[in-house]
Design a protein around this motif. Structure first.
Motif, PDB file in Angstrom:
ATOM      1  N   SER A 231      12.914  -8.466  11.520  1.00 36.79           N
ATOM      2  CA  SER A 231      12.649  -8.074  12.790  1.00 36.79           C
ATOM      3  C   SER A 231      11.819  -6.894  12.683  1.00 36.79           C
ATOM      4  O   SER A 231      11.076  -6.554  13.725  1.00 36.79           O
ATOM      5  CB  SER A 231      13.885  -8.130  13.728  1.00 36.79           C
ATOM      6  N   ALA A 232      12.525  -5.977  11.868  1.00 36.16           N
ATOM      7  CA  ALA A 232      11.917  -4.621  11.879  1.00 36.16           C
ATOM      8  C   ALA A 232      10.415  -4.473  11.338  1.00 36.16           C
ATOM      9  O   ALA A 232      10.076  -3.395  11.032  1.00 36.16           O
ATOM     10  CB  ALA A 232      12.650  -3.511  11.385  1.00 36.16           C
ATOM     11  N   ALA A 233      10.266  -5.533  10.239  1.00 33.17           N
ATOM     12  CA  ALA A 233       9.180  -5.657   9.555  1.00 33.17           C
ATOM     13  C   ALA A 233       7.684  -5.742  10.138  1.00 33.17           C
ATOM     14  O   ALA A 233       6.569  -5.444   9.487  1.00 33.17           O
ATOM     15  CB  ALA A 233       9.063  -6.608   8.522  1.00 33.17           C
TER      16      ALA A 233
ATOM     17  N   GLY B  68      13.578 -17.662  -5.299  1.00 39.00           N
ATOM     18  CA  GLY B  68      13.153 -16.454  -5.156  1.00 39.00           C
ATOM     19  C   GLY B  68      14.302 -15.432  -4.333  1.00 39.00           C
ATOM     20  O   GLY B  68      15.535 -15.927  -4.541  1.00 39.00           O
ATOM     21  N   LEU B  69      14.008 -14.484  -3.547  1.00 37.22           N
ATOM     22  CA  LEU B  69      15.136 -13.586  -2.931  1.00 37.22           C
ATOM     23  C   LEU B  69      14.746 -13.419  -1.614  1.00 37.22           C
ATOM     24  O   LEU B  69      13.430 -13.443  -1.211  1.00 37.22           O
ATOM     25  CB  LEU B  69      15.245 -12.155  -3.690  1.00 37.22           C
ATOM     26  N   PRO B  70      15.580 -12.816  -0.516  1.00 38.76           N
ATOM     27  CA  PRO B  70      15.344 -12.526   0.566  1.00 38.76           C
ATOM     28  C   PRO B  70      14.405 -11.295   0.796  1.00 38.76           C
ATOM     29  O   PRO B  70      13.965 -10.602  -0.197  1.00 38.76           O
ATOM     30  CB  PRO B  70      16.567 -12.274   1.230  1.00 38.76           C
ATOM     31  N   PHE B  71      13.731 -11.086   2.080  1.00 37.15           N
ATOM     32  CA  PHE B  71      12.957  -9.687   2.077  1.00 37.15           C
ATOM     33  C   PHE B  71      13.896  -8.745   2.396  1.00 37.15           C
ATOM     34  O   PHE B  71      14.880  -8.662   2.826  1.00 37.15           O
ATOM     35  CB  PHE B  71      11.924 -10.199   3.507  1.00 37.15           C
ATOM     36  N   GLY B  72      13.428  -7.443   1.926  1.00 38.27           N
ATOM     37  CA  GLY B  72      13.776  -5.995   2.143  1.00 38.27           C
ATOM     38  C   GLY B  72      15.284  -5.755   1.568  1.00 38.27           C
ATOM     39  O   GLY B  72      15.884  -4.806   2.062  1.00 38.27           O
TER      40      GLY B  72
ATOM     41  N   ALA C 255       9.462 -14.010  -8.617  1.00 38.42           N
ATOM     42  CA  ALA C 255       8.825 -13.087  -7.744  1.00 38.42           C
ATOM     43  C   ALA C 255       7.698 -13.459  -6.729  1.00 38.42           C
ATOM     44  O   ALA C 255       7.820 -12.508  -5.876  1.00 38.42           O
ATOM     45  CB  ALA C 255       8.301 -12.090  -8.909  1.00 38.42           C
ATOM     46  N   GLY C 256       7.040 -14.341  -7.057  1.00 39.89           N
ATOM     47  CA  GLY C 256       6.190 -14.782  -5.980  1.00 39.89           C
ATOM     48  C   GLY C 256       6.578 -15.270  -4.960  1.00 39.89           C
ATOM     49  O   GLY C 256       6.173 -15.261  -3.738  1.00 39.89           O
ATOM     50  N   GLY C 257       8.032 -16.238  -5.191  1.00 41.83           N
ATOM     51  CA  GLY C 257       8.704 -16.631  -4.092  1.00 41.83           C
ATOM     52  C   GLY C 257       9.489 -15.470  -3.053  1.00 41.83           C
ATOM     53  O   GLY C 257       9.333 -15.651  -1.863  1.00 41.83           O
ATOM     54  N   ALA C 258       9.471 -14.200  -3.870  1.00 41.70           N
ATOM     55  CA  ALA C 258      10.269 -13.231  -3.036  1.00 41.70           C
ATOM     56  C   ALA C 258       9.068 -12.648  -2.262  1.00 41.70           C
ATOM     57  O   ALA C 258       9.097 -12.039  -1.139  1.00 41.70           O
ATOM     58  CB  ALA C 258      10.889 -12.190  -4.065  1.00 41.70           C
ATOM     59  N   MET C 259       7.647 -12.573  -2.905  1.00 41.37           N
ATOM     60  CA  MET C 259       6.560 -12.039  -2.174  1.00 41.37           C
ATOM     61  C   MET C 259       6.254 -12.971  -0.994  1.00 41.37           C
ATOM     62  O   MET C 259       5.828 -12.396   0.025  1.00 41.37           O
ATOM     63  CB  MET C 259       5.521 -11.746  -3.322  1.00 41.37           C
ATOM     64  N   ALA C 260       6.334 -14.351  -1.352  1.00 45.18           N
ATOM     65  CA  ALA C 260       6.149 -15.009  -0.046  1.00 45.18           C
ATOM     66  C   ALA C 260       6.987 -14.734   1.059  1.00 45.18           C
ATOM     67  O   ALA C 260       6.575 -14.788   2.205  1.00 45.18           O
ATOM     68  CB  ALA C 260       6.253 -16.515  -0.609  1.00 45.18           C
ATOM     69  N   ALA C 261       8.293 -14.698   0.703  1.00 53.41           N
ATOM     70  CA  ALA C 261       9.177 -14.138   1.868  1.00 53.41           C
ATOM     71  C   ALA C 261       8.729 -12.853   2.544  1.00 53.41           C
ATOM     72  O   ALA C 261       8.907 -12.707   3.596  1.00 53.41           O
ATOM     73  CB  ALA C 261      10.832 -14.071   1.308  1.00 53.41           C
ATOM     74  N   ALA C 262       8.218 -11.903   1.561  1.00 55.81           N
ATOM     75  CA  ALA C 262       7.882 -10.610   2.139  1.00 55.81           C
ATOM     76  C   ALA C 262       6.598 -10.798   3.067  1.00 55.81           C
ATOM     77  O   ALA C 262       6.341 -10.158   4.224  1.00 55.81           O
ATOM     78  CB  ALA C 262       7.545  -9.890   1.061  1.00 55.81           C
ATOM     79  N   MET C 263       5.642 -11.806   2.674  1.00 57.09           N
ATOM     80  CA  MET C 263       4.399 -11.910   3.593  1.00 57.09           C
ATOM     81  C   MET C 263       4.998 -12.767   4.882  1.00 57.09           C
ATOM     82  O   MET C 263       4.500 -12.407   5.951  1.00 57.09           O
ATOM     83  CB  MET C 263       3.584 -12.820   2.717  1.00 57.09           C
ATOM     84  N   LEU C 264       5.851 -13.787   5.087  1.00 58.02           N
ATOM     85  CA  LEU C 264       6.478 -14.209   6.146  1.00 58.02           C
ATOM     86  C   LEU C 264       7.125 -13.365   7.004  1.00 58.02           C
ATOM     87  O   LEU C 264       7.078 -13.421   8.192  1.00 58.02           O
ATOM     88  CB  LEU C 264       7.535 -15.410   5.721  1.00 58.02           C
ATOM     89  N   ALA C 265       7.770 -12.182   6.471  1.00 62.98           N
ATOM     90  CA  ALA C 265       8.415 -11.086   7.181  1.00 62.98           C
ATOM     91  C   ALA C 265       7.460 -10.128   7.802  1.00 62.98           C
ATOM     92  O   ALA C 265       7.450  -9.804   9.080  1.00 62.98           O
ATOM     93  CB  ALA C 265       9.218 -10.575   6.337  1.00 62.98           C
ATOM     94  N   THR C 266       6.554  -9.765   6.979  1.00 59.88           N
ATOM     95  CA  THR C 266       5.424  -8.705   7.328  1.00 59.88           C
ATOM     96  C   THR C 266       4.235  -9.056   8.053  1.00 59.88           C
ATOM     97  O   THR C 266       3.637  -8.465   8.922  1.00 59.88           O
ATOM     98  CB  THR C 266       4.933  -7.942   6.117  1.00 59.88           C
ATOM     99  N   TYR C 267       4.003 -10.431   7.932  1.00 63.88           N
ATOM    100  CA  TYR C 267       2.837 -11.142   8.839  1.00 63.88           C
ATOM    101  C   TYR C 267       3.311 -12.442   9.259  1.00 63.88           C
ATOM    102  O   TYR C 267       2.591 -13.424   9.070  1.00 63.88           O
ATOM    103  CB  TYR C 267       1.613 -11.121   7.818  1.00 63.88           C
ATOM    104  N   PRO C 268       4.196 -12.374   9.930  1.00 61.51           N
ATOM    105  CA  PRO C 268       4.824 -13.604  10.400  1.00 61.51           C
ATOM    106  C   PRO C 268       3.690 -14.632  11.580  1.00 61.51           C
ATOM    107  O   PRO C 268       3.679 -15.746  11.588  1.00 61.51           O
ATOM    108  CB  PRO C 268       6.066 -13.441  11.371  1.00 61.51           C
ATOM    109  N   GLU C 269       2.993 -13.796  12.120  1.00 59.14           N
ATOM    110  CA  GLU C 269       1.920 -14.347  12.836  1.00 59.14           C
ATOM    111  C   GLU C 269       0.869 -15.023  12.292  1.00 59.14           C
ATOM    112  O   GLU C 269       0.120 -16.006  12.746  1.00 59.14           O
ATOM    113  CB  GLU C 269       1.144 -13.159  13.924  1.00 59.14           C
ATOM    114  N   VAL C 270       0.663 -14.834  11.068  1.00 57.83           N
ATOM    115  CA  VAL C 270      -0.383 -15.556  10.194  1.00 57.83           C
ATOM    116  C   VAL C 270      -0.113 -16.808   9.729  1.00 57.83           C
ATOM    117  O   VAL C 270      -0.680 -17.841   9.434  1.00 57.83           O
ATOM    118  CB  VAL C 270      -0.639 -14.514   8.891  1.00 57.83           C
TER     119      VAL C 270
END
Length: 322
Positions: A156-158, A124-128, A100-115
């Motif tokens: 892209s939409a995140a 883990g699992l893919p985002f979205g 779940a932490g891996g899936a959340m890491a994927a979510a962070m990369l998708a939602t805040y890629p500039e960071v």
């Protein structure tokens, strides 16, 4: 903060898995020891039972895995606070997590890629791909989900990002009975097209006896790598036999003869090749075009699906799952 980490040091964010906490994950994974050795900063966000009774990050929740919302926003704020407080290198912030932490890491990369300059997803699992508990369990089993061509669109939409995307290291055990290995392939597909990398990897190796593939972008930069850990169940791959790593087996922290912690850092460029213990690497293909404590787990055992059973039972008792 490691004494060796001065101003401008890289920052690594580490997200634990379900039923774990930050201290336990750090003790087993060897991240603090590596940070002390190489002078980088660590940030360990920790889930609370009030948010999830099994201490899972809520990677599937639209209220927690979206830009400007819930847990994703909280982690983003923690990162910003750590960068300001310790004057870390804003261009060298990375994130990793298990399950779940891996899936959340994927979510962070998708939602805040500039960071983030890079990330690593372990089991883990893919985002979205899920927006509810039942969908989350279906995706964990490898059932359903978006079409492959739609995966990149979710990222892209995140966010409004229009720059370079973070690089990504993907790890998964071939005997994982909790999160199906098809999720690793989906993660790669989700990010490969964003980077403009070809479908076929540029390089395939055996690293410490495990399959390793690398994808490059049009400039030749390594943007995605995958480790498929033979015979490993659900957990973080460790090399507990090396005294210099300081890694320890525990539930879902598994001896595999390979240190995901150190090799992820090598992929990110935080640790040099010379600093990673070199076992033999056999080149197979090269085509530039083309806190719980219990008895330590082994690679695979009948206890591997136990975490899913625990989570499902708790969700049923809470009336969130039939």
């Amino acid at each position: 903060m490691p004494e060796t980490a001065g101003p401008g040091a890289p920052l690594v964010v580490v997200l634990h898995g379900c039923t774990q906490n930050a201290a336990g994950y750090d003790e087993s994974s060897g991240w603090s020891r590596l940070a002390d050795q190489h002078g980088f900063l660590l940030l360990y966000p920790e889930q609370q039972r009030i948010n999830n009774p099994n201490l899972c990050f809520n990677w599937f929740s639209p209220d927690d895995a979206a830009r400007g919302k819930g847990e994703a926003l909280s982690i983003r704020q923690m990162v910003e606070s750590a960068k300001v407080r310790h004057v870390s290198n804003r261009r060298r912030v990375f994130i990793t997590g298990l399950s779940a932490g891996g899936a959340m890491a994927a979510a962070m990369l998708a939602t805040y890629p500039e960071v983030f300059a890079g990330g690593a997803v372990i089991a883990g699992l893919p985002f979205g791909v899920a927006s509810s508990v039942p969908e989350a369990f279906d995706r964990m089993r490898g059932h359903g989900g978006p079409r492959p061509e739609a995966l990149a669109e979710l990222v892209s939409a995140a966010s409004p990002h229009d720059g370079k995307w973070p690089t990504l290291s993907v790890w998964h055990g071939t005997a994982d009975q909790t999160v199906d290995q098809s999720n690793a392939s989906a993660i790669i597909e989700q990010w490969r097209s964003l980077h403009g990398a070809p479908k076929n990897p540029a390089r395939s190796d055996l690293v410490h006896g495990h399959a390793h593939r690398v994808w490059v972008d049009s400039s030749g930069r390594e943007v995605i790598e995958e480790y498929s850990i033979a015979g490993l169940g659900h957990g973080t791959p460790l090399d507990t036999h090396s005294t210099r790593h300081g890694e320890q087996a525990a539930p879902f922290m598994l001896e595999a003869g390979i240190s995901s912690t150190r090799l992820i850092c090598r992929f990110w460029g935080i640790v040099t090749d010379e600093a990673v213990e070199s076992d033999s690497i056999t080149r197979l293909v090269h085509d530039g075009h083309a806190e719980l404590r219990a008895q330590p787990d082994t690679h695979t055992s009948a206890s591997q699906p136990a975490i899913q059973t625990v989570i499902e039972d708790a969700l049923r008792r809470a009336g969130l799952m039939k």
